[in-house]
Design a protein around this motif. Structure first.
Motif, mmCIF file in Angstrom:
data_model
loop_
_atom_site.group_PDB
_atom_site.id
_atom_site.type_symbol
_atom_site.label_atom_id
_atom_site.label_comp_id
_atom_site.label_asym_id
_atom_site.label_seq_id
_atom_site.Cartn_x
_atom_site.Cartn_y
_atom_site.Cartn_z
ATOM 1 N N LYS A 32 -30.293 1.095 -26.157
ATOM 2 C CA LYS A 32 -29.493 -0.117 -25.972
ATOM 3 C C LYS A 32 -28.270 -0.020 -26.871
ATOM 4 C CE LYS A 32 -29.435 -4.715 -24.817
ATOM 5 N NZ LYS A 32 -28.204 -4.784 -24.052
ATOM 6 N N THR A 33 -27.088 -0.364 -26.301
ATOM 7 C CA THR A 33 -25.845 -0.289 -27.068
ATOM 8 C C THR A 33 -25.068 -1.595 -26.934
ATOM 9 O OG1 THR A 33 -24.474 0.500 -25.243
ATOM 10 C CG2 THR A 33 -25.649 2.180 -26.517
ATOM 11 N N GLU A 93 -20.722 2.343 -24.624
ATOM 12 C CA GLU A 93 -21.708 3.337 -24.172
ATOM 13 C C GLU A 93 -21.198 4.766 -24.374
ATOM 14 O OE1 GLU A 93 -21.877 -0.433 -21.792
ATOM 15 O OE2 GLU A 93 -20.298 1.050 -22.058
ATOM 16 N N ARG A 94 -19.983 5.032 -23.939
ATOM 17 C CA ARG A 94 -19.448 6.401 -24.038
ATOM 18 C C ARG A 94 -19.276 6.816 -25.497
ATOM 19 N NH1 ARG A 94 -16.089 7.689 -19.543
ATOM 20 N NH2 ARG A 94 -18.122 8.229 -18.753
ATOM 21 N N THR A 95 -18.838 5.884 -26.343
ATOM 22 C CA THR A 95 -18.672 6.170 -27.768
ATOM 23 C C THR A 95 -20.011 6.551 -28.393
ATOM 24 O OG1 THR A 95 -16.895 4.542 -27.845
ATOM 25 C CG2 THR A 95 -17.818 5.232 -29.950
ATOM 26 N N VAL A 96 -21.047 5.775 -28.075
ATOM 27 C CA VAL A 96 -22.381 6.046 -28.620
ATOM 28 C C VAL A 96 -22.883 7.405 -28.126
ATOM 29 C CG1 VAL A 96 -24.799 5.310 -28.598
ATOM 30 C CG2 VAL A 96 -22.990 3.627 -28.961
ATOM 31 N N ALA A 97 -22.721 7.689 -26.841
ATOM 32 C CA ALA A 97 -23.170 8.976 -26.287
ATOM 33 C C ALA A 97 -22.453 10.139 -26.974
ATOM 34 C CB ALA A 97 -22.938 9.020 -24.780
ATOM 35 N N ASP A 98 -21.133 10.003 -27.163
ATOM 36 C CA ASP A 98 -20.371 11.064 -27.840
ATOM 37 C C ASP A 98 -20.849 11.270 -29.273
ATOM 38 O OD1 ASP A 98 -18.846 11.463 -25.575
ATOM 39 O OD2 ASP A 98 -17.117 10.298 -26.295
ATOM 40 N N MET A 99 -21.117 10.169 -29.976
ATOM 41 C CA MET A 99 -21.563 10.275 -31.369
ATOM 42 C C MET A 99 -22.954 10.921 -31.462
ATOM 43 S SD MET A 99 -20.174 6.656 -32.788
ATOM 44 C CE MET A 99 -19.918 6.890 -34.528
ATOM 45 N N ALA A 149 -26.908 13.475 -23.686
ATOM 46 C CA ALA A 149 -26.700 12.027 -23.691
ATOM 47 C C ALA A 149 -25.814 11.695 -22.498
ATOM 48 C CB ALA A 149 -26.045 11.567 -24.986
ATOM 49 N N LEU A 150 -26.177 10.645 -21.776
ATOM 50 C CA LEU A 150 -25.489 10.272 -20.551
ATOM 51 C C LEU A 150 -25.117 8.800 -20.603
ATOM 52 C CD1 LEU A 150 -24.821 11.005 -17.516
ATOM 53 C CD2 LEU A 150 -27.128 10.264 -16.997
ATOM 54 N N ALA A 151 -23.829 8.496 -20.342
ATOM 55 C CA ALA A 151 -23.362 7.104 -20.316
ATOM 56 C C ALA A 151 -22.748 6.825 -18.945
ATOM 57 C CB ALA A 151 -22.338 6.878 -21.431
ATOM 58 N N PRO A 152 -23.588 6.555 -17.936
ATOM 59 C CA PRO A 152 -23.045 6.304 -16.588
ATOM 60 C C PRO A 152 -22.241 5.008 -16.525
ATOM 61 C CG PRO A 152 -25.467 6.386 -16.572
ATOM 62 C CD PRO A 152 -25.024 6.454 -17.990
ATOM 63 N N ASP A 153 -21.133 5.025 -15.758
ATOM 64 C CA ASP A 153 -20.279 3.841 -15.628
ATOM 65 C C ASP A 153 -21.036 2.652 -15.045
ATOM 66 O OD1 ASP A 153 -18.111 5.214 -16.624
ATOM 67 O OD2 ASP A 153 -17.407 5.845 -14.643
ATOM 68 N N SER A 154 -21.998 2.929 -14.169
ATOM 69 C CA SER A 154 -22.702 1.840 -13.485
ATOM 70 C C SER A 154 -23.837 1.244 -14.326
ATOM 71 C CB SER A 154 -23.271 2.345 -12.159
ATOM 72 O OG SER A 154 -24.135 3.440 -12.390
ATOM 73 N N ILE A 178 -25.354 5.506 -36.385
ATOM 74 C CA ILE A 178 -24.395 5.324 -35.295
ATOM 75 C C ILE A 178 -24.132 3.840 -35.053
ATOM 76 C CG2 ILE A 178 -23.977 5.693 -32.826
ATOM 77 C CD1 ILE A 178 -25.454 8.307 -33.066
ATOM 78 N N PRO A 179 -22.869 3.419 -35.281
ATOM 79 C CA PRO A 179 -22.547 2.022 -35.000
ATOM 80 C C PRO A 179 -22.621 1.771 -33.492
ATOM 81 C CG PRO A 179 -20.565 3.255 -35.585
ATOM 82 C CD PRO A 179 -21.731 4.178 -35.775
#
Length: 145
Positions: free
Chosen positions: A7-8, A13-19, A31-36, A58-59
């Protein structure tokens, strides 16, 4: 190895996945952050303990959703759907990009392989077929509906 939902904060979402991936933790595989999928990131790891350890620093990462997800639950996020999906011949569309932006047209032909649509402009005095990419049009009226 399993897939876990994290949960983010919304829109992070993308920032968390990248971190998560930039930590280069050997037990975290993807790590996957789908747009939907809003407010969640899917993480593939050996166990949830390693994810909990990574998330401490990770913030915007809130918590792990209890339980594991199966690959069948996330595989529809992995293959992109074509832009022409849901468009049918005869549909009335608006061009939203390119030189004819703002023009209305009728779909004449669909090429799913190239993800392109051939349309005929409405206001043109001479009907001219124009081929555009599927992401350059928006369906206004469909005959199927």
């Amino acid at each position: 190895m399993a897939i876990y939902a994290v949960k983010t904060t919304a829109s992070q979402e993308r920032t968390v996945a990248d971190m998560i991936i930039n930590r280069e933790e050997p037990e975290v595989h993807a790590a996957l952050a789908p747009d939907s999928l809003t407010s969640y990131v899917m993480v593939e790891a050996d166990n949830n303990a390693v994810i909990e350890r990574v998330l401490e620093d990770i913030p915007h990462a809130r918590s792990i959703v209890p339980g594991e997800s199966d690959i069948s639950e996330v595989e529809h996020f992995l293959s992109p759907k074509p832009d022409v999906e849901g468009i049918a011949e005869g549909d009335i569309v608006e061009l939203i990009a390119g030189p004819f932006k703002g023009e209305k047209a009728q779909v004449q032909r669909i090429d799913e392989g190239k993800d392109q649509v051939t349309v005929e402009l409405y206001e043109a005095t001479v009907p001219i077929p124009v081929t555009v990419r599927g992401d350059q049009i928006r369906v206004l009226d469909s005959e199927e509906r």
